[in-house]
Design an enzyme around this catalytic site. Structure first.
Site, PDB file in Angstrom:
ATOM      1  N   ARG A  20       2.655 -18.935  -2.355  1.00 35.80           N
ATOM      2  CA  ARG A  20       3.141 -20.307  -2.146  1.00 35.80           C
ATOM      3  C   ARG A  20       1.974 -21.304  -2.164  1.00 35.80           C
ATOM      4  O   ARG A  20       2.050 -22.349  -2.813  1.00 35.80           O
ATOM      5  CB  ARG A  20       3.879 -20.397  -0.799  1.00 35.80           C
ATOM      6  CG  ARG A  20       4.222 -21.818  -0.400  1.00 35.80           C
ATOM      7  CD  ARG A  20       4.948 -21.837   0.941  1.00 35.80           C
ATOM      8  NE  ARG A  20       5.111 -23.204   1.410  1.00 35.80           N
ATOM      9  CZ  ARG A  20       4.253 -23.816   2.198  1.00 35.80           C
ATOM     10  NH1 ARG A  20       3.162 -23.176   2.613  1.00 35.80           N
ATOM     11  NH2 ARG A  20       4.470 -25.059   2.591  1.00 35.80           N
ATOM     12  N   VAL A  22      -1.065 -20.962  -3.482  1.00 37.37           N
ATOM     13  CA  VAL A  22      -1.666 -21.090  -4.821  1.00 37.37           C
ATOM     14  C   VAL A  22      -0.808 -22.041  -5.655  1.00 37.37           C
ATOM     15  O   VAL A  22      -1.316 -22.977  -6.298  1.00 37.37           O
ATOM     16  CB  VAL A  22      -1.777 -19.712  -5.528  1.00 37.37           C
ATOM     17  CG1 VAL A  22      -2.183 -19.882  -6.992  1.00 37.37           C
ATOM     18  CG2 VAL A  22      -2.775 -18.809  -4.806  1.00 37.37           C
ATOM     19  N   GLY A 101      -5.387  -5.323  -3.006  1.00 31.00           N
ATOM     20  CA  GLY A 101      -6.379  -4.524  -2.283  1.00 31.00           C
ATOM     21  C   GLY A 101      -7.525  -4.076  -3.170  1.00 31.00           C
ATOM     22  O   GLY A 101      -7.767  -4.656  -4.243  1.00 31.00           O
ATOM     23  N   ILE A 126      -2.991  -3.973   3.876  1.00 32.58           N
ATOM     24  CA  ILE A 126      -2.931  -3.714   5.325  1.00 32.58           C
ATOM     25  C   ILE A 126      -4.102  -2.847   5.796  1.00 32.58           C
ATOM     26  O   ILE A 126      -4.421  -2.840   6.970  1.00 32.58           O
ATOM     27  CB  ILE A 126      -1.594  -3.053   5.730  1.00 32.58           C
ATOM     28  CG1 ILE A 126      -1.416  -1.684   5.070  1.00 32.58           C
ATOM     29  CG2 ILE A 126      -0.414  -3.971   5.441  1.00 32.58           C
ATOM     30  CD1 ILE A 126      -0.295  -0.859   5.690  1.00 32.58           C
ATOM     31  N   ASP A 127      -4.743  -2.121   4.861  1.00 36.21           N
ATOM     32  CA  ASP A 127      -5.737  -1.120   5.272  1.00 36.21           C
ATOM     33  C   ASP A 127      -7.041  -1.702   5.845  1.00 36.21           C
ATOM     34  O   ASP A 127      -7.769  -1.007   6.541  1.00 36.21           O
ATOM     35  CB  ASP A 127      -6.113  -0.227   4.080  1.00 36.21           C
ATOM     36  CG  ASP A 127      -4.975   0.676   3.656  1.00 36.21           C
ATOM     37  OD1 ASP A 127      -3.906   0.621   4.297  1.00 36.21           O
ATOM     38  OD2 ASP A 127      -5.136   1.423   2.677  1.00 36.21           O
ATOM     39  N   GLY A 170      -3.301   3.777   6.329  1.00 38.15           N
ATOM     40  CA  GLY A 170      -4.708   3.383   6.308  1.00 38.15           C
ATOM     41  C   GLY A 170      -5.515   4.218   5.323  1.00 38.15           C
ATOM     42  O   GLY A 170      -6.741   4.171   5.333  1.00 38.15           O
ATOM     43  N   ARG A 171      -4.810   4.975   4.497  1.00 44.12           N
ATOM     44  CA  ARG A 171      -5.452   5.809   3.467  1.00 44.12           C
ATOM     45  C   ARG A 171      -6.813   6.363   3.914  1.00 44.12           C
ATOM     46  O   ARG A 171      -6.860   7.305   4.670  1.00 44.12           O
ATOM     47  CB  ARG A 171      -5.587   5.048   2.157  1.00 44.12           C
ATOM     48  CG  ARG A 171      -5.710   6.050   1.036  1.00 44.12           C
ATOM     49  CD  ARG A 171      -5.362   5.571  -0.321  1.00 44.12           C
ATOM     50  NE  ARG A 171      -5.215   4.166  -0.518  1.00 44.12           N
ATOM     51  CZ  ARG A 171      -4.510   3.647  -1.512  1.00 44.12           C
ATOM     52  NH1 ARG A 171      -3.907   4.434  -2.360  1.00 44.12           N
ATOM     53  NH2 ARG A 171      -4.427   2.348  -1.660  1.00 44.12           N
ATOM     54  N   LYS A 219       0.021  11.995  34.580  1.00 44.14           N
ATOM     55  CA  LYS A 219       0.416  10.929  33.642  1.00 44.14           C
ATOM     56  C   LYS A 219       1.835  11.183  33.165  1.00 44.14           C
ATOM     57  O   LYS A 219       2.289  12.327  33.144  1.00 44.14           O
ATOM     58  CB  LYS A 219      -0.529  10.930  32.427  1.00 44.14           C
ATOM     59  CG  LYS A 219      -1.838  10.258  32.699  1.00 44.14           C
ATOM     60  CD  LYS A 219      -2.605  10.077  31.411  1.00 44.14           C
ATOM     61  CE  LYS A 219      -2.235   8.738  30.794  1.00 44.14           C
ATOM     62  NZ  LYS A 219      -3.276   8.170  29.976  1.00 44.14           N
ATOM     63  N   GLU A 228      -3.608   8.199   8.767  1.00 41.33           N
ATOM     64  CA  GLU A 228      -3.028   9.117   7.769  1.00 41.33           C
ATOM     65  C   GLU A 228      -4.086   9.892   6.978  1.00 41.33           C
ATOM     66  O   GLU A 228      -3.820  10.980   6.472  1.00 41.33           O
ATOM     67  CB  GLU A 228      -2.124   8.364   6.787  1.00 41.33           C
ATOM     68  CG  GLU A 228      -2.873   7.410   5.884  1.00 41.33           C
ATOM     69  CD  GLU A 228      -1.988   6.790   4.802  1.00 41.33           C
ATOM     70  OE1 GLU A 228      -1.009   7.413   4.386  1.00 41.33           O
ATOM     71  OE2 GLU A 228      -2.301   5.659   4.380  1.00 41.33           O
TER      72      GLU A 228
HETATM   73  O1  F6P Z   1      -3.141   0.651   0.514  1.00 44.20           O
HETATM   74  C1  F6P Z   1      -2.062   0.381   1.299  1.00 44.20           C
HETATM   75  C2  F6P Z   1      -1.257   1.610   1.592  1.00 44.20           C
HETATM   76  O2  F6P Z   1      -0.145   1.206   2.319  1.00 44.20           O
HETATM   77  C3  F6P Z   1      -2.012   2.743   2.280  1.00 44.20           C
HETATM   78  O3  F6P Z   1      -2.144   2.517   3.662  1.00 44.20           O
HETATM   79  C4  F6P Z   1      -1.188   3.933   1.941  1.00 44.20           C
HETATM   80  O4  F6P Z   1      -1.936   5.115   1.932  1.00 44.20           O
HETATM   81  C5  F6P Z   1      -0.714   3.610   0.559  1.00 44.20           C
HETATM   82  O5  F6P Z   1      -0.782   2.213   0.399  1.00 44.20           O
HETATM   83  C6  F6P Z   1       0.688   4.061   0.265  1.00 44.20           C
HETATM   84  O6  F6P Z   1       0.965   3.806  -1.060  1.00 44.20           O
HETATM   85  P1  F6P Z   1       2.400   3.922  -1.747  1.00 44.20           P
HETATM   86  O7  F6P Z   1       3.214   2.757  -1.270  1.00 44.20           O
HETATM   87  O8  F6P Z   1       2.119   3.881  -3.180  1.00 44.20           O
HETATM   88  O9  F6P Z   1       3.009   5.201  -1.236  1.00 44.20           O
END
Ligand code: F6P
Length: 353
Positions: A20, A22, A101, A126-127, A170-171, A219, A228
């Protein structure tokens, strides 16, 4: 000028606010804004159309991307980029804004090498694994989503006296796990960058569970956040911990939740919307002033890198520098990553109390 804009790779909350801005800035300054659909795939196909103001009104609150996004193997080849170059020329695109990204920004840099169209990248993933920018569009919302999910899990875990392992996206990068772990009162955080072997992780977590549920401590819930990229399947981890807990804390159960793509969706936070706007404004201004092959970065971590703008938080950085630093982030050797590991190591004994 004709300014093209595309979103590429994994979508991130705040991409729409970026599109928006841009479009609005381009139109306000007398240019034409062209929306390119489905990332580089759409660019190679010439799938594009002018963006009109009524299309972008009110989209900042929406997750996903109105332009669609894609990951493209073809664009990674020289032939694919040649198709993209031809389409940019054919459609007389003078400047291109790439919102995405690290893979998308690498694509932008490769395209800049063969195309006359000027290219500016905006970090959106998001990573939070893009070099030289403290954050990217989407990170804040993703952390908030994880924290909210963990708070809900805490309600049910506390009711049943359970331990939960929550796996987050978070790859190759543990930022989401670390940040949300601190905010959600996690007892332990597992991040890829620490490279701990499976037996060590099982032993440390086993001890944590025994201590937490011991009669003196009592606890009611233990929360472990796992990124991940940690190369231990969450289900295996749960199984091994169940074995270790059965004799020491009978009656205490362990559950797992994989948040997955839930974390990528949702209405962007105000922070993401504002970061998106300020980066996008500066991207449009960069194209006007003939900048090329750069990324607009937010709150640059390293002193002396890139060019200042009128916005104290935003700098222009050559994409080649961004990509070099991104490599270090992904290998876990950048100063930012090492700081994160140090932070985790210092806070770990407190988290696990
Ligand atoms: O790079 C963002 C991300 O959401 C990673 O955190 C995750 O590993 C990957 O993309 C998942 O990718 P896809 O949507 O192709 O499964």
């Amino acid at each position: 000028m004709r300014i093209g804009v595309l979103t590429s790779g994994g979508d991130a909350p705040g991409m729409n606010a970026t599109i928006r801005t841009v479009a609005k800035v381009a139109i306000a300054r007398g240019h034409e804004a062209i929306g390119i659909h489905n990332g580089y795939v759409g660019l190679m196909q010439g799938n594009m159309a002018p963006l009109v103001l009524s299309e972008v009104d009110g989209i900042s609150r929406l997750g996903g991307t109105i332009l669609g996004s894609a990951r493209s193997a073809e664009f990674r080849t020289a032939d694919g980029r040649e198709l993209a170059r031809e389409q940019l020329e054919l459609n007389e695109i003078d400047g291109l804004v790439v919102i995405g990204g690290n893979g998308s920004l690498a694509g932008a840099h490769a395209l800049a090498a063969v195309s006359k169209t000027r290219i500016v990248g905006i970090p959106a993933s998001i990573d939070n694994d893009i070099g030289h920018t403290r954050t990217a569009v989407g990170v804040d919302t993703a952390v908030n989503t994880i924290v909210e999910a963990c708070d809900r899990i805490t309600d049910t875990a506390t009711a049943h006296r359970r331990a939960f392992i929550v796996e987050v996206m978070g790859r190759d990068n543990g930022f989401l796990a670390l940040r949300s772990g601190l905010a959600a009162e996690a007892d332990a955080v597992l991040i890829t960058e620490r490279k701990l072997d499976e037996d060590t992780v099982v032993r440390q977590l086993g001890e944590l569970l025994k201590r937490s549920f011991a009669p003196g401590r009592m606890k009611r819930r233990v929360l472990i956040i796992k990124s991940e990229g940690v190369p231990i399947p969450t289900s295996i981890l749960v199984e091994r911990l169940r074995d270790s807990l059965s004799s020491d804390a009978p009656g205490v159960t362990i559950r797992e939740t994989v948040l997955g793509h839930v974390v990528r969706g949702g209405s962007p936070s105000q922070a993401d919307r504002v970061i998106a706007q300020r980066l996008a404004f500066n991207a449009a201004m960069a194209l006007e002033s003939d900048a090329d092959d750069i990324m607009v970065a937010w709150d640059v971590v390293t002193e002396g890198v890139g060019m200042m703008t009128d916005d104290p938080r935003v700098r222009w950085i050559p994409l080649s520098d961004v990509l070099k630093e991104t490599e270090l982030v992904l290998q876990g050797t950048s100063s930012v990553t090492l700081d994160r590991i140090r932070l985790l190591e210092r806070t770990e004994p407190v988290l696990a109390l």
